[in-house]
Write a protein that holds these residues in place. Structure first.
Motif, short mmCIF file in Angstrom:
data_model
loop_
_atom_site.label_atom_id
_atom_site.label_comp_id
_atom_site.label_asym_id
_atom_site.label_seq_id
_atom_site.Cartn_x
_atom_site.Cartn_y
_atom_site.Cartn_z
N GLU A 188 0.83 -1.19 0.00
CA GLU A 188 0.00 0.00 0.00
C GLU A 188 0.87 1.24 0.00
OE1 GLU A 188 -3.94 -1.68 2.37
OE2 GLU A 188 -2.38 -0.62 3.50
N THR A 189 0.47 2.23 -0.80
CA THR A 189 1.09 3.55 -0.77
C THR A 189 0.04 4.52 -0.24
OG1 THR A 189 2.40 2.99 -2.71
CG2 THR A 189 2.31 5.32 -2.10
N ASP A 214 -1.28 8.52 1.22
CA ASP A 214 -1.24 9.88 0.67
C ASP A 214 -0.07 10.70 1.22
OD1 ASP A 214 -2.27 10.18 3.18
OD2 ASP A 214 -4.02 11.37 2.57
N ASP A 215 0.58 10.21 2.30
CA ASP A 215 1.77 10.91 2.80
C ASP A 215 3.05 10.39 2.14
OD1 ASP A 215 2.07 8.45 3.94
OD2 ASP A 215 1.93 9.14 6.02
N GLY A 216 2.90 9.46 1.16
CA GLY A 216 4.06 8.94 0.44
C GLY A 216 4.66 7.69 1.06
N ASP A 217 4.25 7.34 2.27
CA ASP A 217 4.73 6.13 2.93
C ASP A 217 4.24 4.90 2.16
OD1 ASP A 217 6.07 4.75 4.88
OD2 ASP A 217 4.43 4.84 6.35
N GLU A 218 5.07 3.85 2.11
CA GLU A 218 4.67 2.60 1.44
C GLU A 218 4.96 1.44 2.36
OE1 GLU A 218 6.57 1.97 -2.34
OE2 GLU A 218 6.61 4.11 -2.75
N VAL A 219 4.07 0.45 2.37
CA VAL A 219 4.31 -0.70 3.23
C VAL A 219 3.74 -1.98 2.63
CG1 VAL A 219 2.22 -0.29 4.62
CG2 VAL A 219 4.13 -1.54 5.62
N TRP A 220 4.54 -3.06 2.73
CA TRP A 220 4.00 -4.39 2.41
C TRP A 220 3.16 -4.83 3.59
CZ3 TRP A 220 4.05 -6.40 -2.24
CH2 TRP A 220 5.10 -6.11 -3.11
N ARG A 221 1.90 -5.12 3.36
CA ARG A 221 1.03 -5.57 4.45
C ARG A 221 1.37 -7.01 4.84
NH1 ARG A 221 -2.09 -2.69 7.45
NH2 ARG A 221 -3.63 -4.36 7.47
N GLU A 222 1.48 -7.25 6.14
CA GLU A 222 1.67 -8.60 6.66
C GLU A 222 0.43 -8.92 7.48
OE1 GLU A 222 5.31 -8.87 8.85
OE2 GLU A 222 6.57 -8.63 7.07
N GLU A 223 -0.41 -9.84 7.01
CA GLU A 223 -1.68 -10.09 7.69
C GLU A 223 -1.77 -11.47 8.33
OE1 GLU A 223 -4.59 -8.85 4.78
OE2 GLU A 223 -4.16 -6.73 5.15
N GLU A 224 -1.48 -12.52 7.56
CA GLU A 224 -1.63 -13.89 8.07
C GLU A 224 -0.34 -14.66 7.82
OE1 GLU A 224 -4.31 -15.50 9.39
OE2 GLU A 224 -5.77 -13.88 9.22
N PRO A 225 0.19 -15.35 8.85
CA PRO A 225 1.34 -16.21 8.59
C PRO A 225 0.95 -17.25 7.54
CG PRO A 225 0.81 -16.17 10.95
CD PRO A 225 -0.31 -15.45 10.23
N LEU A 226 1.81 -17.48 6.57
CA LEU A 226 1.48 -18.45 5.51
C LEU A 226 1.38 -19.84 6.14
CD1 LEU A 226 1.05 -19.01 2.50
CD2 LEU A 226 3.53 -19.38 2.32
N GLY A 227 0.19 -20.45 6.06
CA GLY A 227 -0.03 -21.74 6.69
C GLY A 227 0.05 -22.88 5.70
N ALA A 228 0.04 -24.08 6.27
CA ALA A 228 0.00 -25.28 5.42
C ALA A 228 -1.35 -25.34 4.74
CB ALA A 228 0.22 -26.52 6.27
N GLU A 229 -1.43 -26.10 3.65
CA GLU A 229 -2.70 -26.24 2.93
C GLU A 229 -3.66 -27.06 3.77
OE1 GLU A 229 -1.43 -26.39 -1.66
OE2 GLU A 229 -0.57 -27.92 -0.40
#
Lengths: 81, 150
Positions: free
Chosen positions: B132-133, B135-150
């Motif tokens: 996400e970028t 409006d203040d110019g800051d950018e971040v990769w969102r980390e939401e859920e640990p990648l789990g097993a199928e």
């Protein structure tokens, strides 16, 4: 042996988006690759506990031995959808 | 039968705007009395921050494989159910769909359940990330859920 490393999202902010190649001892395990990476990118130490690591597309448990030619992927928590 | 080709078409990553009608056609069948479409669209805010740009990235081979697993397992679980999941990568303009899930089913209850399960599994099991970028110019990769097993 030579392994290929790919990193995504926050991990790619540290090591870059392009695949990297690492030459390792023939009996190297994932922890050996981690040590190499952390010596080159100390910022990775904070991130590592949050990462899932896949070896050839399978999530690694514990500290698997690596094989020549495998692709190791650093996978931060995901946010698709 | 060409089943493998077919399932990969129903578990796809694309770089352009998702053609919703085409995703619907991947599952529609005269045996089905319900077709359910879900669109996940790009929001213009995250909490109280204004989002001005959104980019998706994926570990593509693994993401495709895991999307196909979700489709296959949902279809195996319910007779006659057909599922397609298409996720967009790269820049996705605000308001446009980042993911489309189509479910066709002989009966609607199974379609609602499969649609919800498909999205919830996608969010935990598929290696896709959004950047996400603001409006203040800051950018971040969102980390939401640990990648789990199928």
């Amino acid at each position: 042996m030579r392994v290929r490393l790919v990193a995504f999202a926050t991990a790619s902010d540290v090591v870059g988006r392009e695949p990297l190649a690492f030459d390792l001892e023939s009996d190297a395990r994932l922890s050996d690759l981690r040590r190499r990476l952390e010596s080159e990118h100390p910022e990775l130490s904070d991130l590592w506990p949050r990462l899932a690591v896949a070896v050839d597309g399978e999530l690694a448990k514990d500290d698997p031995p690596l094989r020549d030619g495998v692709e190791v992927a650093l996978l931060p928590p995901v946010s698709g959808g | 039968m060409g089943a493998t080709t077919e399932i990969s078409a129903r578990a796809a990553l694309v770089r352009d705007a998702i053609d919703v009608a085409a995703v619907e056609r991947l599952v529609a069948d005269p045996s089905c009395g319900a077709v359910l479409l879900f669109l996940g669209t790009v929001r213009d805010h995250q909490g109280d921050r204004r989002v001005v740009r959104l980019e998706y990235s994926a570990y593509e081979p693994m993401a495709r494989e895991r999307l196909a697993t979700i489709v296959r397992e949902l279809e195996d679980h319910d007779d006659g159910l057909r599922v397609a999941i298409v996720h967009r990568l790269g820049d996705v303009p605000l308001g446009e769909a980042s993911v489309v899930i189509a479910v066709a089913s002989p009966h609607r209850e199974a379609a609602y359940e499969a649609s919800r399960t498909a999205l919830e599994r996608l969010k935990r099991e598929v290696p896709i990330w959004k950047r996400e970028t603001y409006d203040d110019g800051d950018e971040v990769w969102r980390e939401e859920e640990p990648l789990g097993a199928e």
